[in-house]
Design an enzyme around this catalytic site. Structure first.
Site, PDB file in Angstrom:
ATOM      1  N   PHE A 145     -10.737  -7.102  14.712  1.00  0.00           N
ATOM      2  CA  PHE A 145      -9.735  -7.601  13.779  1.00  0.00           C
ATOM      3  C   PHE A 145      -9.485  -6.562  12.685  1.00  0.00           C
ATOM      4  O   PHE A 145     -10.415  -6.081  12.051  1.00  0.00           O
ATOM      5  CB  PHE A 145     -10.222  -8.924  13.161  1.00  0.00           C
ATOM      6  CG  PHE A 145      -9.268  -9.465  12.129  1.00  0.00           C
ATOM      7  CD1 PHE A 145      -7.988  -9.879  12.493  1.00  0.00           C
ATOM      8  CD2 PHE A 145      -9.639  -9.537  10.790  1.00  0.00           C
ATOM      9  CE1 PHE A 145      -7.108 -10.362  11.539  1.00  0.00           C
ATOM     10  CE2 PHE A 145      -8.759 -10.023   9.837  1.00  0.00           C
ATOM     11  CZ  PHE A 145      -7.493 -10.443  10.219  1.00  0.00           C
ATOM     12  N   GLN A 146      -8.228  -6.221  12.480  1.00  0.00           N
ATOM     13  CA  GLN A 146      -7.803  -5.238  11.475  1.00  0.00           C
ATOM     14  C   GLN A 146      -8.439  -3.873  11.666  1.00  0.00           C
ATOM     15  O   GLN A 146      -8.722  -3.179  10.701  1.00  0.00           O
ATOM     16  CB  GLN A 146      -8.031  -5.772  10.057  1.00  0.00           C
ATOM     17  CG  GLN A 146      -7.144  -6.974   9.784  1.00  0.00           C
ATOM     18  CD  GLN A 146      -7.041  -7.335   8.318  1.00  0.00           C
ATOM     19  OE1 GLN A 146      -7.968  -7.113   7.549  1.00  0.00           O
ATOM     20  NE2 GLN A 146      -5.913  -7.908   7.933  1.00  0.00           N
TER      21      GLN A 146
ATOM     22  N   MET B  25      24.602   8.008   1.718  1.00  0.00           N
ATOM     23  CA  MET B  25      24.442   9.313   2.339  1.00  0.00           C
ATOM     24  C   MET B  25      24.724   9.239   3.845  1.00  0.00           C
ATOM     25  O   MET B  25      25.331  10.141   4.418  1.00  0.00           O
ATOM     26  CB  MET B  25      23.037   9.852   2.088  1.00  0.00           C
ATOM     27  CG  MET B  25      22.838  11.240   2.614  1.00  0.00           C
ATOM     28  SD  MET B  25      21.256  11.919   2.129  1.00  0.00           S
ATOM     29  CE  MET B  25      21.722  13.001   0.788  1.00  0.00           C
TER      30      MET B  25
ATOM     31  N   GLU C 277       0.827  -1.213   0.000  1.00  0.00           N
ATOM     32  CA  GLU C 277       0.000   0.000   0.000  1.00  0.00           C
ATOM     33  C   GLU C 277       0.858   1.259   0.000  1.00  0.00           C
ATOM     34  O   GLU C 277       0.457   2.288  -0.537  1.00  0.00           O
ATOM     35  CB  GLU C 277      -0.949   0.015   1.200  1.00  0.00           C
ATOM     36  CG  GLU C 277      -2.042  -1.039   1.162  1.00  0.00           C
ATOM     37  CD  GLU C 277      -1.597  -2.389   1.713  1.00  0.00           C
ATOM     38  OE1 GLU C 277      -0.383  -2.571   1.977  1.00  0.00           O
ATOM     39  OE2 GLU C 277      -2.461  -3.275   1.862  1.00  0.00           O
TER      40      GLU C 277
HETATM   41  C1  LIG Z   1      12.621   5.377   4.838  1.00  0.00           C
HETATM   42  C2  LIG Z   1      13.936   6.010   5.187  1.00  0.00           C
HETATM   43  N1  LIG Z   1      14.733   5.423   6.102  1.00  0.00           N
HETATM   44  C3  LIG Z   1      15.927   5.986   6.403  1.00  0.00           C
HETATM   45  C4  LIG Z   1      16.333   7.142   5.815  1.00  0.00           C
HETATM   46  C5  LIG Z   1      17.680   7.766   6.184  1.00  0.00           C
HETATM   47  N2  LIG Z   1      18.562   7.774   5.001  1.00  0.00           N
HETATM   48  C6  LIG Z   1      18.724   8.861   4.220  1.00  0.00           C
HETATM   49  S1  LIG Z   1      19.700   8.577   2.905  1.00  0.00           S
HETATM   50  C7  LIG Z   1      19.979   6.986   3.372  1.00  0.00           C
HETATM   51  C8  LIG Z   1      20.866   6.086   2.572  1.00  0.00           C
HETATM   52  C9  LIG Z   1      20.334   5.861   1.223  1.00  0.00           C
HETATM   53  O1  LIG Z   1      21.072   4.840   0.632  1.00  0.00           O
HETATM   54  P1  LIG Z   1      20.930   4.491  -0.896  1.00  0.00           P
HETATM   55  O2  LIG Z   1      19.502   4.404  -1.279  1.00  0.00           O
HETATM   56  O3  LIG Z   1      21.742   3.302  -1.201  1.00  0.00           O
HETATM   57  O4  LIG Z   1      21.483   5.777  -1.609  1.00  0.00           O
HETATM   58  P2  LIG Z   1      22.946   6.396  -1.650  1.00  0.00           P
HETATM   59  O5  LIG Z   1      22.994   7.434  -0.581  1.00  0.00           O
HETATM   60  O6  LIG Z   1      23.916   5.278  -1.414  1.00  0.00           O
HETATM   61  O7  LIG Z   1      23.033   7.000  -3.001  1.00  0.00           O
HETATM   62  C10 LIG Z   1      19.302   6.701   4.555  1.00  0.00           C
HETATM   63  C11 LIG Z   1      19.348   5.413   5.266  1.00  0.00           C
HETATM   64  C12 LIG Z   1      15.450   7.711   4.877  1.00  0.00           C
HETATM   65  N3  LIG Z   1      15.719   8.864   4.249  1.00  0.00           N
HETATM   66  N4  LIG Z   1      14.273   7.125   4.558  1.00  0.00           N
END
Ligand SMILES: Cc1ncc(C[n+]2csc(CCOP(=O)(O)OP(=O)(O)O)c2C)c(N)n1
Lengths: 557, 169
Positions: free
Chosen positions: A111-112, A470, A49
């Site tokens: 439920f749900q 990141m 969803e």
């Molecule tokens: C749902 C969610 N969980 C955690 C984060 C924190 N977060 C921001 S960027 C990132 C890493 C993203 O990794 P990737 O998709 O491999 O991209 P890259 O930075 O390696 O290009 C995380 C964990 C987020 N933005 N969204």
């Protein structure tokens, strides 16, 4: 004549021009799905969803209609939550319809059963729990009106199963009962005059434009305005594409991973014209040090954004397109060669970004730059969240408004792939490319099956650095010398074989010299294609402004 | 500074929770809240007293306005208005000071609602200051329990902030 609540719901959706919904079924929503199956509305069955909610967002942004997602009660409804929060923070018009347990069970932990109107209260523009089937037509009318007017946003309608099955009258299709909701579109004339005077007198004016420009369709007005008064323009992540990337007045995106020229520009401006922006902390960094010298003119449709984060000297509440048009009636041309020279000088600071492209190792900047070259200008680009997203923001030559779909406010990993589904469904003839990180892609990975099932020729450019890039960078700069923690994506699958298992084509890109060939071939395919680009873990995004630093203090190693 | 907001809202389920949720979510503190019907059954009035500087109050007001069911907000703080709250105190007097207690109640124009050998319930209506002063005066007698309503307020003179959402200044 009488119909069931579900039938009236579907007819009300049809009356709103809905042709397509993104829905995932379950017990309590079954009467609604049954009515959809008898109607002309198409349902796209996603695999989660959350993806339906993101797809509705992507669809809304490309079609300029309200996106619709549907889920069952309980876990179906809670799975929508991230997607709704995402649309809320990016002001995207979405209507979500959830099933609910039958009225007699509401409040019993049945439920749900979850209190989804309670859960979504802070992340929807409005929501409804319908208790009488005779209200359905009015509620749908109101929901669409609220979602798409003023500052757009998501609206949720929670529909108990018995209400969907009740017989009810079909009347009242045009009703709206919203005595407290009157969005204001017209800016205050005297404030407009003050704003124009301030701009006309300014030595270093700067236009800071955001997602509001795209939502209001005000890009032509923006360009005319900037050219009329010779003011440089910065656009936020949500505003990219609202101003031509190649334009001599364009300084780029400001903020934490902003363009040097944009950040320096904000710091040195004496008058800032803020258009459809909300002074997000990703843009301002340390808010107390933001634009220290500037008088701020803030134009926004949402009065609550004015002076929320940064005090504005000349606030104007109104639709940004209408207000700019009013301003253009007053503003006289400014032809100031010295200022244009200064802008060109400022712009030269962006050469730093160009220098970062060159390298013999395959890097994401080369790939994104090549995408810009190869892809048609109206290509719809979606991204996930992370370094790859910032690379697209910095290096893709955004030239059409509304072509860049990214999760700005919530920064939702898992947005890009389902948003691409919505985008492609809204524009079947256009190219749709999702740039993803290997972390984010796995958040809504099963949507590869939806894409296959719907025969959508979506391309995924996977910037695969085998880590949460990141966060890796953030750990590296925040805790230098310490061990990196919880960012290694060991256990990743072979993404090419995975794509093939979903019936997609795939390519692996490892060398700079293969970029052209692989991208051209992959983008030419009429099938869904995944391109697995193998990137070094240590390839980071710069500049970077550290938390609480002023914008002109950029880390550029 | 203390601000008194008089808010007209649609009389629908969930409105109170939206308003209260907004305050807690954005970190604003409600000092008192009272909700009741108006002369129109589809409209309710909330009187909210909130502490905050000008900037906070402006944000509160704007955020409240964004709630679809909020029809009209009057910040009557700057105007001449009368405010009233009601408080009940359970007091435990001794046989020796009971008469004195009754005098205190009299001075404040309070009422005795319940009288038993071991306790008394006294009631007072009035503005915030009066109620606090009364409470202070009762303290020496031993207060066992306090129940207070939120304040309600009305602007003096001919200006009505009525349920038609009109403000005839
Ligand atoms: C749902 C969610 N969980 C955690 C984060 C924190 N977060 C921001 S960027 C990132 C890493 C993203 O990794 P990737 O998709 O491999 O991209 P890259 O930075 O390696 O290009 C995380 C964990 C987020 N933005 N969204």
């Amino acid at each position: 004549m009488t119909s069931t609540g579900a039938e009236v719901l579907i007819r009300a959706l049809e009356q709103q021009g809905v042709e397509l919904v993104f829905g995932y079924p379950g017990g309590t929503i079954l009467p609604v799905f049954h009515s959809i199956s008898k109607s002309n509305i198409k349902n796209v069955l996603t695999r989660n969803e959350q993806a339906a909610a993101h797809a509705a967002n992507g669809y809304a942004r490309v079609s300029h209609k309200v996106g619709v997602c549907i889920a069952t009660s309980g876990p179906g409804a809670t799975n929508l939550v991230t997607g709704l929060a995402n649309s809320f923070l990016d002001s995207i018009p979405v209507v979500a319809i959830t099933g609910q347990v039958k009225s007699s069970l509401v409040g019993t932990d049945a439920f749900q059963e979850v209190d989804i109107t309670g859960i979504t209260q802070p992340i929807t523009k409005h929501n409804y729990l319908v208790t009488d089937a005779n209200d359905i037509a009015r509620v749908v009318n109101e929901a669409f009106f609220i979602a798409s007017s003023g500052r757009p946003g998501p609206v949720l309608i929670d529909l108990p199963k018995d209400v969907a099955m009740f017989a009810c009258s079909e009347k009242f299709f045009d009703q709206l009962d919203l005595p407290g909701y009157k969005p204001n579109y017209k800016g205050h004339a005297i404030q407009v005059k003050h704003a124009c005077e301030a701009l006309q007198k300014a030595k270093h004016p700067l236009i800071y434009a955001g997602g509001g420009i795209i939502l209001a369709g005000a890009y032509q007005q923006l360009q005319t305005l900037a050219e009329r008064i010779s003011a440089p323009v910065v656009t936020t992540l949500m505003g990219l594409g609202a101003f031509p990337y190649e334009h001599s007045l364009f300084l780029g995106m400001p903020g934490v991973h902003g363009f040097p020229a944009a950040n320096y520009g904000l710091c040195s401006a004496d008058v800032i014209l803020a258009l459809g922006v909300r002074f997000d902390e990703r843009v301002t960094s340390a808010v107390e040090n933001f634009a220290p010298k500037a008088k701020i003119i803030h134009i926004d449709i949402d009065p609550a954004e004015i002076s929320k984060n940064v005090s504005s000297h000349i606030p104007i509440v109104g639709d940004v397109k209408t207000v700019i048009e009013d301003m253009l009636k007053r503003l006289t041309p400014v032809n100031n060669q010295q200022r244009l020279n200064e802008i060109a000088e400022l712009k030269s600071k962006n050469e730093y970004l160009q220098q970062r492209i060159q390298s013999d190792k395959l890097n994401p900047r080369q790939i994104v730059e090549k995408m810009s070259e190869i892809l048609p200008a109206d290509t719809l680009i979606t991204t996930e969240v992370g370094l790859h997203q910032m690379t697209v923001a910095q290096y893709y030559r955004h030239c059409y408004p509304g072509c860049f779909l990214t999760s700005g406010g919530l920064g939702t990993m898992g947005y890009g792939l389902p948003a691409a589904i919505g985008a492609q469904m809204a524009a079947p003839k256009r190219k749709v490319v999702c740039v993803a990180g290997d972390g984010s892609l796995q958040m809504n990975l099963p949507e590869m099956a939806t894409i296959k099932a719907q025969k959508l020729p979506i391309k995924v450019v996977l910037i695969n650095n085998s880590c949460l890039g990141m966060v890796r960078q953030l750990e590296d700069v925040s805790y230098p010398g310490e061990d990196l923690f919880a960012i290694d994506l060991e256990g990743n699958p072979d993404f090419c074989r995975l794509a093939e298992a979903y019936g997609w084509q795939s390519y692996r890109l490892e060398k700079t010299e293969d970029i052209d060939k692989v991208l051209i071939e992959a983008f030419a395919s009429d099938q869904p294609v995944l391109i697995d680009c193998i990137i070094d873990k240590r390839d980071y995004v710069y500049p970077m402004v550290l938390a609480d630093d002023p914008l002109d203090k950029m880390l550029m190693p | 500074m203390r601000h008194t907001l008089s808010i007209l809202v649609e009389n629908r389920t969930g409105v109170l929770s939206r308003v209260a949720g907004l305050f807690s979510r954005r970190g604003y503190n409600i000092e008192s809240l009272s909700v009741s019907t108006t002369d129109k059954k589809e409209i309710s009035r909330m009187t909210i007293v909130v502490e905050g500087d000008q900037k906070t109050i402006e944000q509160v007001t704007k955020q409240l306005h964004k709630l679809i069911e909020v029809i009209k907000i009057y910040n009557i703080t700057g105007e001449e208005f009368v405010e009233r709250g009601l408080a009940m105190f359970r007091v435990i007097p001794t046989p020796e000071n009971r008469a004195e207690l009754m005098q205190v109640v009299d001075i404040f124009r309070g009422h005795i609602l319940d009288f038993s050998p071991t306790s008394m319930i006294v009631e007072i209506t009035g503005g915030e200051k009066k109620i606090l002063a009364f409470e202070e005066a009762l303290k020496p007698f031993g207060i066992a329990e306090v129940v207070r309503t939120g304040e309600i307020a009305m602007v003096r003179g001919g200006k009505s902030k009525n349920a038609k959402g009109e403000n005839n200044d």
